[in-house]
Enzyme design. Structure first.
Site: not given
Length: 332
Positions: A116, A256, A286
């Site tokens: 990520c 994020h 996500n």
């Protein structure tokens, strides 16, 4: 002669049409809308459902959106960096294919994989290439087809992830705008807490690994959450201290989008009010490497030249970090 910095000069994005809502997930696994929203902040996510289309499709669409908006000749692009955790296939670089498909025939390309944190690390890499003076236009793409590695009978992971792509163009700047500072970290302790067991060189694919479901993402949610909260908050606070920035100096937190509670904890540590925090996790979940550029795309109209942006991310491995960037343009 003014110092050259690397500034973002254009943004593009793409998400698939298919919407997987919490209500649909309620019919698939033992969960409910209220629980998902309370724990994650996610209401829906987008999935790429068409057969034969992978991460490259999302990346190409996002890049084409940027090229069209910026009226950019793709032949002027010097480098394409493909930030992704879900490449189309092993060995053959997804970024190389994407560069060819968008007409960036004068560019070289490669993939960058840091879970990520891939896009965040890609920002650092793109900036370094620009600051070297050898390259003028670097296209950084973040895209992931997370649905390709998710077990939709596993309620711990299927509620979190979605598919999407985003892209930014980095160019030289002599006004002092663009990337100002970075604080990037990693720690191999995270290897066991967020991973896919099979398909790599340690455990190659076999009939047994497929039967055992070892090609799907495994996440120890509580452990990852704990590390992510402390990691993202720590680096964001650190980069503010290092650059003598107060909460009043920060215009936007670009975090994020993994979990709303992690985003809130990071903002709280920085002392930021909610209106300074960019959030779209409720729409996309996500999307791993795509979360940061999707935020920039969704909120591009709010970003003003000279705004101070703090980027923060945390990913498997573990990988994490923060970047301080001054925004370089007003949207026309």
């Amino acid at each position: 002669m003014n110092k050259i910095t690397a500034a973002i000069t254009a943004v593009g994005a793409y998400v698939p049409d298919f919407v997987l809502s919490n209500q649909v997930l309620e019919t698939m696994v033992d969960t409910n809308d209220e629980w998902i929203i309370t724990r994650t902040g996610i209401k829906e996510r987008r999935l790429l459902k068409e057969n034969g289309k992978g991460t490259s499709y999302l990346a190409i669409k996002a890049a084409q959106n940027l090229i069209e908006k910026a009226n950019l000749d793709p032949k002027e692009i010097d480098l394409v960096i493909m930030a992704t955790a879900t490449p189309d296939m092993p060995v053959a670089s997804t970024g190389v294919y994407v560069a060819t498909q968008i007409g960036a025939t004068n560019a070289f390309a490669f993939d960058l994989h840091a879970a990520c944190s891939s896009f965040l690390y890609g920002m650092s890499t793109a900036s370094a290439y620009i600051q070297s003076g050898k390259y003028k236009k670097v296209l950084l793409i973040g895209a992931d087809k997370m649905s390709s590695i998710i077990d939709y009978t596993d309620r711990a992971t299927c509620i979190i992830f979605g598919d999407g792509g985003g892209a930014v163009l980095f160019e030289p700047n002599e006004e002092g705008l663009g990337l100002q500072d970075e604080y990037l970290r990693s720690d191999g302790i995270g290897r066991e807490y967020l991973k896919i067991d099979a398909g790599g060189s340690i455990l190659p694919p076999s009939e047994e690994t497929v039967k055992n479901g070892q090609h799907f993402v495994f996440q120890d949610g509580k452990t990852v959450f704990k590390y992510a909260v402390s990691g993202m908050a720590d680096v964001s606070e650190k980069i503010m201290e290092r650059n003598n920035l107060t909460k009043e100096d920060i215009n936007w937190l670009v975090s994020h989008q993994a979990n709303r509670r992690i985003i809130d904890a990071t903002a709280s540590r920085m002392g930021l009010d909610e209106e300074k925090v960019l959030i779209n996790i409720q729409k996309y979940g996500n999307t791993t490497s795509a979360t940061l550029p999707l935020l920039l795309s969704d909120f591009e109209h709010k970003l003003k030249k000279g705004d101070n942006l703090i980027f923060a991310a945390f990913g498997g491995g573990f990988t994490w970090g923060s970047i301080y960037l001054k925004w370089a343009y007003n949207k026309q």
